[in-house]
Design a protein around this motif. Structure first.
Motif, PDB file in Angstrom:
ATOM      1  N   GLY A  32       0.794  -1.223   0.000  1.00 13.75           N
ATOM      2  CA  GLY A  32       0.000   0.000   0.000  1.00 13.75           C
ATOM      3  C   GLY A  32       0.823   1.268   0.000  1.00 13.75           C
ATOM      4  N   GLY A  33       1.653   1.468  -0.990  1.00 18.35           N
ATOM      5  CA  GLY A  33       2.439   2.690  -1.067  1.00 18.35           C
ATOM      6  C   GLY A  33       1.595   3.890  -1.436  1.00 18.35           C
ATOM      7  N   ARG A  34       2.065   5.091  -1.072  1.00 17.58           N
ATOM      8  CA  ARG A  34       1.341   6.324  -1.388  1.00 17.58           C
ATOM      9  C   ARG A  34       2.219   7.216  -2.245  1.00 17.58           C
ATOM     10  N   TYR A  35       1.619   7.775  -3.259  1.00 20.65           N
ATOM     11  CA  TYR A  35       2.325   8.700  -4.141  1.00 20.65           C
ATOM     12  C   TYR A  35       1.708  10.075  -3.966  1.00 20.65           C
ATOM     13  N   ILE A  36       2.547  11.070  -3.730  1.00 23.29           N
ATOM     14  CA  ILE A  36       2.030  12.393  -3.414  1.00 23.29           C
ATOM     15  C   ILE A  36       1.500  13.077  -4.663  1.00 23.29           C
ATOM     16  N   SER A  37       0.492  13.883  -4.470  1.00 21.24           N
ATOM     17  CA  SER A  37      -0.065  14.728  -5.522  1.00 21.24           C
ATOM     18  C   SER A  37      -0.678  15.942  -4.850  1.00 21.24           C
ATOM     19  N   ASP A  38      -1.114  16.917  -5.670  1.00 25.17           N
ATOM     20  CA  ASP A  38      -1.694  18.109  -5.065  1.00 25.17           C
ATOM     21  C   ASP A  38      -3.067  17.846  -4.459  1.00 25.17           C
ATOM     22  N   THR A  39      -3.595  16.635  -4.639  1.00 26.82           N
ATOM     23  CA  THR A  39      -4.895  16.317  -4.052  1.00 26.82           C
ATOM     24  C   THR A  39      -4.775  15.645  -2.687  1.00 26.82           C
ATOM     25  N   ASN A  40      -3.649  14.983  -2.412  1.00 28.84           N
ATOM     26  CA  ASN A  40      -3.542  14.280  -1.133  1.00 28.84           C
ATOM     27  C   ASN A  40      -2.455  14.816  -0.220  1.00 28.84           C
ATOM     28  N   ILE A  41      -1.653  15.771  -0.710  1.00 28.96           N
ATOM     29  CA  ILE A  41      -0.534  16.243   0.100  1.00 28.96           C
ATOM     30  C   ILE A  41      -1.006  16.920   1.384  1.00 28.96           C
ATOM     31  N   LEU A 166      10.601  19.402  -4.676  1.00 26.64           N
ATOM     32  CA  LEU A 166      11.767  19.444  -3.800  1.00 26.64           C
ATOM     33  C   LEU A 166      11.694  18.408  -2.677  1.00 26.64           C
ATOM     34  N   GLY A 167      10.522  18.258  -2.093  1.00 28.13           N
ATOM     35  CA  GLY A 167      10.394  17.372  -0.935  1.00 28.13           C
ATOM     36  C   GLY A 167       9.706  16.068  -1.237  1.00 28.13           C
ATOM     37  N   LYS A 168       9.753  15.635  -2.510  1.00 31.75           N
ATOM     38  CA  LYS A 168       8.995  14.452  -2.923  1.00 31.75           C
ATOM     39  C   LYS A 168       9.366  13.211  -2.114  1.00 31.75           C
ATOM     40  N   ASP A 169      10.649  12.906  -2.009  1.00 30.12           N
ATOM     41  CA  ASP A 169      11.066  11.692  -1.310  1.00 30.12           C
ATOM     42  C   ASP A 169      10.694  11.747   0.172  1.00 30.12           C
ATOM     43  N   THR A 170      10.953  12.895   0.798  1.00 28.33           N
ATOM     44  CA  THR A 170      10.612  13.038   2.216  1.00 28.33           C
ATOM     45  C   THR A 170       9.112  12.927   2.429  1.00 28.33           C
ATOM     46  N   LEU A 171       8.341  13.573   1.562  1.00 32.86           N
ATOM     47  CA  LEU A 171       6.887  13.541   1.686  1.00 32.86           C
ATOM     48  C   LEU A 171       6.340  12.129   1.541  1.00 32.86           C
ATOM     49  N   GLU A 172       6.817  11.409   0.538  1.00 34.53           N
ATOM     50  CA  GLU A 172       6.312  10.051   0.333  1.00 34.53           C
ATOM     51  C   GLU A 172       6.667   9.158   1.511  1.00 34.53           C
ATOM     52  N   GLY A 173       7.876   9.343   2.051  1.00 35.18           N
ATOM     53  CA  GLY A 173       8.264   8.559   3.213  1.00 35.18           C
ATOM     54  C   GLY A 173       7.390   8.850   4.417  1.00 35.18           C
ATOM     55  N   VAL A 174       7.149  10.126   4.681  1.00 37.94           N
ATOM     56  CA  VAL A 174       6.326  10.523   5.823  1.00 37.94           C
ATOM     57  C   VAL A 174       4.888  10.042   5.648  1.00 37.94           C
ATOM     58  N   MET A 175       4.326  10.243   4.448  1.00 40.34           N
ATOM     59  CA  MET A 175       2.929   9.871   4.230  1.00 40.34           C
ATOM     60  C   MET A 175       2.743   8.355   4.279  1.00 40.34           C
ATOM     61  N   VAL A 257      11.819  12.843  13.034  1.00 35.72           N
ATOM     62  CA  VAL A 257      12.944  13.468  12.344  1.00 35.72           C
ATOM     63  C   VAL A 257      12.496  14.112  11.039  1.00 35.72           C
ATOM     64  N   TYR A 258      11.778  13.350  10.224  1.00 38.77           N
ATOM     65  CA  TYR A 258      11.542  13.787   8.854  1.00 38.77           C
ATOM     66  C   TYR A 258      10.312  14.676   8.683  1.00 38.77           C
ATOM     67  N   LYS A 259       9.362  14.619   9.615  1.00 42.56           N
ATOM     68  CA  LYS A 259       8.210  15.528   9.505  1.00 42.56           C
ATOM     69  C   LYS A 259       8.652  16.979   9.675  1.00 42.56           C
ATOM     70  N   LYS A 260       9.661  17.205  10.513  1.00 42.72           N
ATOM     71  CA  LYS A 260      10.166  18.564  10.698  1.00 42.72           C
ATOM     72  C   LYS A 260      10.876  19.066   9.443  1.00 42.72           C
ATOM     73  N   ASP A 261      11.455  18.147   8.693  1.00 45.83           N
ATOM     74  CA  ASP A 261      12.163  18.552   7.472  1.00 45.83           C
ATOM     75  C   ASP A 261      11.226  19.137   6.433  1.00 45.83           C
TER      76      ASP A 261
END
Length: 403
Positions: A32-41, A166-175, A257-261
């Motif tokens: 169940g991976g999540r991919y970020i978009s402007d609708t779910n970010i 810019l924050g794609k990798d961090t965002l996907e990891g956090v989400m 750690v990464y949510k603050k980033d």
């Protein structure tokens, strides 16, 4: 493509065609991976909060038009358009949407169509050999004087950079980490079972497949922690509970750690901002204003001025924010008391700040120094307030003698 890859793809296609697993289990298991978009970010609460703080400051700004000398033009036509940009957005909604889009995607396209202002989407941009920009939506080209490309500049002159990039990798990891924990506790904890069969699983055995499917349906229907299921099993069948592979402590440590980033991609150090919010709201708002909001205001001013007035006009659209909107009432009272000690609701700017009705007189609109009641900023104000001439000299002499 190598031989091994071709073989793997062939096997995968054959399995899908035959539906061997689906015949038995009636469903498929996927990661169940999540991919970020402007609708779910904005489902990430940290991103949502920071974006709200930034775009709310922009939304609360007063938009004015200034001439070349900095004087406000109160009845300018462009102000009417900005107050009512189109039939589906108010000024506040338009500025907030423009800011959020700018932060997320790194660029936004305000589009002026006669007396309506819109935000264009799916715009393709390019520069020709003469360095003239061209804008297309589908096959339709928009004249450059009708549209502006507002960019959150990184190192590309033609495209801005936003948190989605810019924050794609961090965002996907956090989400993904948040989703793992949320899915686990939505059912009161991680529910997984292992169905054991002594016999071989045979897709052609209809009775066996029907029994397995019935057991799985019973297990999958457990939708909350207090549900109880009684599943009678025949000889050769058993169910074991599986230990959760989700280690909460490790995931929470990762999130801490990464949510603050994520805030750094919006121009804010979350630790600094949070610490200021706890001790001094005014300092926190000023920190946010100087770090994130002011650069956005300046960029919007530049582009909207060019969009409305063109490159040869000296008129300019300005965003003005009253930072006192973000301080406490007691702080405003102290500011007013320090401005004038003779009357806390005079002059009018103090009365307005504290929520009192303005007097709208010449005297109440001026600011006085409490010691000698001289008007601040007026030429020779101090001399005039003392009467001037010989009386002034004698008055000064008497004061000197008395001292």
């Amino acid at each position: 493509m190598g031989l091994r890859d071709r073989f793997s793809n062939f096997v995968a296609r054959q399995v899908e065609k035959r539906g061997l697993l689906d015949d038995i289990f009636g469903n498929s298991i996927r990661y169940g991976g999540r991919y970020i978009s402007d609708t779910n970010i904005l489902e990430s609460s940290d991103v949502y909060e920071l974006m709200q703080d930034i775009s709310n400051q922009m939304m609360l700004a007063t938009i004015v038009v200034e001439d070349k000398d900095g004087n406000e033009i109160t009845d300018h036509q462009s102000l009417n358009i900005l107050r009512n940009p189109n039939s589906y957005l108010t000024q506040s909604e338009f500025i907030k949407l423009m800011t959020n889009t700018y932060l997320l995607e790194g660029e936004v396209f305000p589009f002026l169509n006669i007396d309506q202002l819109h935000l264009a989407s799916n715009v393709y941009t390019e520069l020709d050999g003469n360095m003239i920009p061209h804008y297309k939506v589908g096959s339709v080209e928009i004249p450059p004087f009708m549209i502006r490309h507002v960019k959150n500049i990184g190192t590309d002159h033609l495209k801005g950079k936003g948190i989605l990039d810019l924050g794609k990798d961090t965002l996907e990891g956090v989400m993904n980490a948040e989703k793992v924990l949320t899915d686990k506790y939505k059912k009161g904890g991680f529910l997984a079972f292992l169905l054991k069969l002594d016999a071989h699983i045979n897709p052609q055995n209809a009775a066996q497949s029907k029994l397995i499917k019935a057991i799985l349906d019973q297990l999958e229907s457990i939708d909350e922690s207090r549900s109880v299921k009684l599943i009678p099993l025949g000889k050769g069948y058993s169910i074991d509970g599986l230990k959760s592979p989700v280690e909460d402590e490790k995931i929470l440590a990762y999130l801490n750690v990464y949510k603050k980033d994520l805030g750094k991609f919006l121009g804010v150090n979350v630790d600094t901002y949070t610490a200021l919010m706890e001790v001094d709201l005014e300092k926190a708002m000023m920190y946010l204003h100087n770090k994130a909001v002011r650069p956005i205001m300046r960029n919007f001013e530049d582009h909207l001025s060019l969009l409305f007035f063109g490159p040869n006009s000296r008129e300019r659209i300005k965003f003005k924010i009253n930072i006192l909107d973000f301080v406490t009432y007691s702080t405003k009272t102290n500011i007013g008391y320090n401005i004038v000690r003779t009357g806390i609701t005079s002059p009018d700017n103090v009365a307005d700040m504290l929520g009192f009705e303005k007097q709208n007189t010449q005297e109440s609109q001026a600011i006085y120094i409490s010691n000698d009641l001289s008007k601040i900023g007026e030429k020779k104000a101090t001399d005039d307030s003392l009467g001037g001439g010989k009386e002034n000299e004698s008055g000064d002499q008497r004061e000197s003698n008395s001292n």
